[in-house]
Every structure is written in C-alpha cells, then in structure tokens.
Scaffold this motif. Structure first.
Motif, PDB file in Angstrom:
ATOM      1  N   TRP A 148      72.885  28.119 126.332  1.00  0.00           N
ATOM      2  CA  TRP A 148      71.792  29.092 126.180  1.00  0.00           C
ATOM      3  C   TRP A 148      71.418  29.635 127.543  1.00  0.00           C
ATOM      4  O   TRP A 148      71.440  28.910 128.552  1.00  0.00           O
ATOM      5  CB  TRP A 148      70.581  28.410 125.535  1.00  0.00           C
ATOM      6  N   ALA A 149      71.071  30.901 127.608  1.00  0.00           N
ATOM      7  CA  ALA A 149      70.642  31.519 128.864  1.00  0.00           C
ATOM      8  C   ALA A 149      69.441  32.407 128.581  1.00  0.00           C
ATOM      9  O   ALA A 149      69.391  33.110 127.568  1.00  0.00           O
ATOM     10  CB  ALA A 149      71.773  32.338 129.469  1.00  0.00           C
ATOM     11  N   GLY A 150      68.471  32.352 129.469  1.00  0.00           N
ATOM     12  CA  GLY A 150      67.285  33.178 129.289  1.00  0.00           C
ATOM     13  C   GLY A 150      66.151  32.661 130.144  1.00  0.00           C
ATOM     14  O   GLY A 150      66.365  31.950 131.130  1.00  0.00           O
ATOM     15  N   VAL A 151      64.948  33.067 129.757  1.00  0.00           N
ATOM     16  CA  VAL A 151      63.754  32.717 130.534  1.00  0.00           C
ATOM     17  C   VAL A 151      62.749  32.017 129.632  1.00  0.00           C
ATOM     18  O   VAL A 151      62.526  32.436 128.493  1.00  0.00           O
ATOM     19  CB  VAL A 151      63.108  33.985 131.142  1.00  0.00           C
ATOM     20  N   LEU A 152      62.166  30.946 130.141  1.00  0.00           N
ATOM     21  CA  LEU A 152      61.038  30.321 129.465  1.00  0.00           C
ATOM     22  C   LEU A 152      59.772  30.728 130.226  1.00  0.00           C
ATOM     23  O   LEU A 152      59.525  30.248 131.333  1.00  0.00           O
ATOM     24  CB  LEU A 152      61.183  28.797 129.452  1.00  0.00           C
ATOM     25  N   PRO A 153      58.968  31.633 129.638  1.00  0.00           N
ATOM     26  CA  PRO A 153      57.797  32.134 130.371  1.00  0.00           C
ATOM     27  C   PRO A 153      56.685  31.086 130.414  1.00  0.00           C
ATOM     28  O   PRO A 153      56.425  30.394 129.439  1.00  0.00           O
ATOM     29  CB  PRO A 153      57.351  33.356 129.553  1.00  0.00           C
ATOM     30  N   LEU A 160      63.950  22.384 125.720  1.00  0.00           N
ATOM     31  CA  LEU A 160      63.012  23.271 126.422  1.00  0.00           C
ATOM     32  C   LEU A 160      61.582  22.801 126.193  1.00  0.00           C
ATOM     33  O   LEU A 160      61.203  22.512 125.055  1.00  0.00           O
ATOM     34  CB  LEU A 160      63.141  24.712 125.919  1.00  0.00           C
ATOM     35  N   TYR A 212      53.336  27.523 127.676  1.00  0.00           N
ATOM     36  CA  TYR A 212      54.670  28.124 127.589  1.00  0.00           C
ATOM     37  C   TYR A 212      54.673  29.155 126.476  1.00  0.00           C
ATOM     38  O   TYR A 212      54.138  28.899 125.396  1.00  0.00           O
ATOM     39  CB  TYR A 212      55.728  27.060 127.270  1.00  0.00           C
ATOM     40  N   ASP A 213      55.248  30.315 126.757  1.00  0.00           N
ATOM     41  CA  ASP A 213      55.459  31.277 125.685  1.00  0.00           C
ATOM     42  C   ASP A 213      56.844  31.036 125.083  1.00  0.00           C
ATOM     43  O   ASP A 213      57.602  30.193 125.558  1.00  0.00           O
ATOM     44  CB  ASP A 213      55.340  32.699 126.233  1.00  0.00           C
ATOM     45  N   ALA A 214      57.145  31.771 124.025  1.00  0.00           N
ATOM     46  CA  ALA A 214      58.448  31.599 123.369  1.00  0.00           C
ATOM     47  C   ALA A 214      59.567  31.960 124.339  1.00  0.00           C
ATOM     48  O   ALA A 214      59.441  32.912 125.116  1.00  0.00           O
ATOM     49  CB  ALA A 214      58.520  32.480 122.126  1.00  0.00           C
ATOM     50  N   PRO A 215      60.681  31.205 124.327  1.00  0.00           N
ATOM     51  CA  PRO A 215      61.801  31.518 125.220  1.00  0.00           C
ATOM     52  C   PRO A 215      62.375  32.902 124.948  1.00  0.00           C
ATOM     53  O   PRO A 215      62.434  33.344 123.796  1.00  0.00           O
ATOM     54  CB  PRO A 215      62.841  30.435 124.890  1.00  0.00           C
ATOM     55  N   LEU A 216      62.759  33.578 126.041  1.00  0.00           N
ATOM     56  CA  LEU A 216      63.337  34.921 125.940  1.00  0.00           C
ATOM     57  C   LEU A 216      64.835  34.824 126.223  1.00  0.00           C
ATOM     58  O   LEU A 216      65.241  34.650 127.367  1.00  0.00           O
ATOM     59  CB  LEU A 216      62.707  35.852 126.980  1.00  0.00           C
ATOM     60  N   PRO A 217      65.680  34.945 125.190  1.00  0.00           N
ATOM     61  CA  PRO A 217      67.130  34.862 125.434  1.00  0.00           C
ATOM     62  C   PRO A 217      67.601  36.053 126.253  1.00  0.00           C
ATOM     63  O   PRO A 217      67.038  37.144 126.159  1.00  0.00           O
ATOM     64  CB  PRO A 217      67.729  34.917 124.020  1.00  0.00           C
TER      65      PRO A 217
END
Lengths: 236, 236
Positions: free
Chosen positions: B204-209, A233, A214-219
C-alpha cells in the motif's frame, strides 16, 4: 531504587533509571523531572519527530527530524550531504569519527491549562531531553537495522511490508547514533494552580485536553485498486 | 517579488518575504523552503510550543517552551532563574544586554507518507526555523503586552478573560524577545515518490493524515458550577 533489567540490544544489566547530571537536573520544577527508563522510552516512542540541536560556527541550530529508538540507542538519518551528518563525519581518512555534540528533544503537548490568573496559565506536556555525542553508523548491519527501525518507528510493522533499501539507497543515507546516557524526562499534568485569593474570580478554570487524531488514509492516485490500506495503520 | 506591507507593531514598510541567508538556505530540498512572511507567521501561530536552542558551555541545549508572536517579534518567557533567561541577562550593572544566540524551531507533523520502498517513506510537515539573538525585555509595557500575547497565543481571547499579572508576578517572570529577521519555513506535502520500478509492488502507498484533536474541557474540581466553559476554547 537500583533494579537490574536487560535491554533489547545488549546483555548489560542496567538500572531502571538514568543517572542525573548537571545538565539533566532542571534549575526549577525539579519535581517534574524523571530519570526512569520506561518513562523516557514511552515519551520517545510516541513521537514522530524530534528536534535535534547542534552547534555550527558557534551558534545553535535546531532542526526537526525523524528518529527511532532501538534499546538504549537513538538513530537519526539524513542525506549524506546534510549539515549535521557531514559535521559528524568530518574526520575522514582513517581518523576516528569525532562525533557531533547534540541535544535531542521530544515534546508532547497534552493539554492547555487555563487558570483564573494569566500568570498561572500553563501547558500539560511530556518531554525528553537527551544530551550526548552522536556518531556516524558505519557497520552495514547496524545501519540497515537502524533504517528499518526508522520506518517502524513511524508505522510499527511497516518495514517488513515495504521494499528494503538497496545498495545505492544505503550509500546515499547517513545514519547517526546517539546513546541514551544523559537523559531526563519532564512532565506537567493536572489542573491549574491558582492563588487562594483568586478562587472567587468569575473566570473558567480547567484543562483543555489535546490528542493526536488520524484522518482516513489517502491512497496514492497510482495505487492498484485491489491493495487495501493495511491493518497496522494507526487510527484504523 | 518585493511588495510593501505594514506589520502590526511598527510602521516600517516591509517586503513580503524574509531575505535568505547562508543559514536559512537548506543544503538540500531547496524547493521545500519558503521565506514568505505570511507562510512563516501561519506556521508559528498554529504551534503551542517551540523548541528553543542555545549553546551552554559549548554544547547545544534544546528546550520546549511556550512562545508568542507579535508582528515581527517573538517572545518566550520563563522564571527569572531559568538558564537561557539568566544567560541572556548576564551583563548586569549597567552594561548593555549581550543577548543570547538562539535558534527557535516550530514543527507540525501533518501526515505519515508510506511509499512502496522503505527508502521513500517520509513525513508531511511544516516547520519554521528562526536564527538570531534574543534579548531580555526590560520595558514594562512591552513586557506586559508580551505576557498577554503568550496567553492569547495558547487560547486567543483568554488574556482579557483572566486576572492580569500583578507587580510580584511581573517581577518573577523574565521575557526574551527574538526579532524575525533570519527566518525560513519548510514544508513537505503530497504523496510518496516511489521509483518507477517499484510501482508494481504489492505494498500500500499513500498518506495517513494527522490532525490535532481536542477532547471536552475538564473544569477544575474547585470551579463554581455556574461558570461554563468559554466559547473561545478551541474544539467547542
């Protein structure tokens, strides 16, 4: 070994293993097959998507889709206009839901197995194959619980931390249920199995393990700055 | 846009895109579909396994399997005793190979998309779906090249650094070919699409890559100590 245990959604005592059928006993590598419920559940629960197969006009169709497990039931969802969901609900006007024959498969690739010989190259993997007939969920409570489970399958704990589906969203979403009856898991683990006469060859042999990262979450760009990424997460 | 280009295994000029058909135009989210050859090839080449669907006794079967691409052809292999390979070769005794109708699907999960609303949760992914009839490869040269491609698909460069298949191994292995004709790619990228009225919610809203990770290679216990892991292993 027949022990009894209770699943989370029924009070029916169940054995610790699924009963093998013609379809779930592989034609080869039978020692890699397992019918153990806990093994099957673990493989299913770790996957983000399944590959759902069905027959359309006599030909196979395989589509990736989100799914969730609740006890001994799997759920998939989609737009009420999507093909498999329409097909499952073809018998309208009071007729019984005929269901749709499906095969739902989940696979994890755990490692690349390099042998001295090209022939013995392989993949370490865990997979589960589920055969059965999927039916549309019509009960509103079961449907709502299934949609929560679909969100929590991706990020456990998330359903309670998001705005629940409203009536319009529920109406736009179709949910299919597939019971876990005809099920098998299969796995390969360990290193390569080279031929005795190949052991002296100068080629490297072993396993390259793979894992999910997993990479850091992108808000979202429009997210208020005081809302931090939640602790639940994965990867945090 | 119809430009011409040459594939690696034929001299036939081909357009830059596959021609859409009824089966490859999705019923929804059509803007996510692509027929571009380079896009399709990239998704295929990055995957270690595909999910191969076929019909058996009228019911769908979906199995994970290794595959390789050589130009506009895909290859899968297996024991000559495995079900799909036996089915593809049912017409023996001089009759033409009838082939087997398949659907071959590859999926990459690139990120978990968390929206303020449960309904708008999603997955970022790239997938390719190939429809067609697979045929047994009977030409010995094509079969040998396909087996090399299967090894190189997993670890590029590895086929030349392993002992090639011998006559016995070639005879024990069946290879199916599926031409890339009826093909589409589909992808979702980017962040969540929340409803305007949900933007003020405290979630929270966003993407976890997600990404593929490799751990350190594990040499076989019986590997000579002077054989180092090769430079061509991914992750090194």
């Amino acid at each position: 070994m027949q022990t009894t245990r209770t699943t989370t959604d029924t009070d029916t005592p169940e054995s610790a293993a699924y009963t093998p059928t013609d379809r779930t006993v592989p034609t080869r590598s039978r020692d890699r097959a397992s019918y153990d419920r806990e093994t099957v559940h673990a493989v299913l629960d770790e996957a983000y998507v399944c590959h759902l197969g069905f027959v359309r006009d006599g030909a196979p169709v395989v589509l990736p889709t989100l799914f969730a497990r609740v006890g001994e039931r799997l759920y998939v969802h989609g737009s009420t206009g999507s093909r498999p969901l329409r097909m499952a609900g073809d018998a309208q006007d009071g007729a019984a839901d005929p269901g749709i024959q499906v095969c739902l498969t989940v696979t994890h690739v755990d490692g690349l197995v390099l042998a001295r010989s090209a022939f013995h190259h392989s993949i370490n993997y865990r997979s589960v194959v589920v055969h059965g007939t999927a039916h549309q969920v019509t009960d509103p409570e079961e449907k709502r619980a299934a949609l929560d489970a679909l969100v929590d399958h991706v990020v456990p704990g998330r359903a309670a931390d998001s705005r629940p589906a409203n009536a319009k969203e529920l109406a736009a979403t179709a949910v299919l249920r597939l019971d876990l009856n005809e099920v098998s898991a299969k796995a390969r683990t360990g290193g390569p199995h080279d031929e005795p006469e190949d052991m002296g060859l100068p080629h490297w042999a072993g396993v390259l393990p793979l894992r999910r990262g997993y990479d850091a979450p992108l808000p979202s760009a429009d997210l208020a700055q005081d809302i931090a990424a939640p602790d639940y997460l994965p990867g945090l």
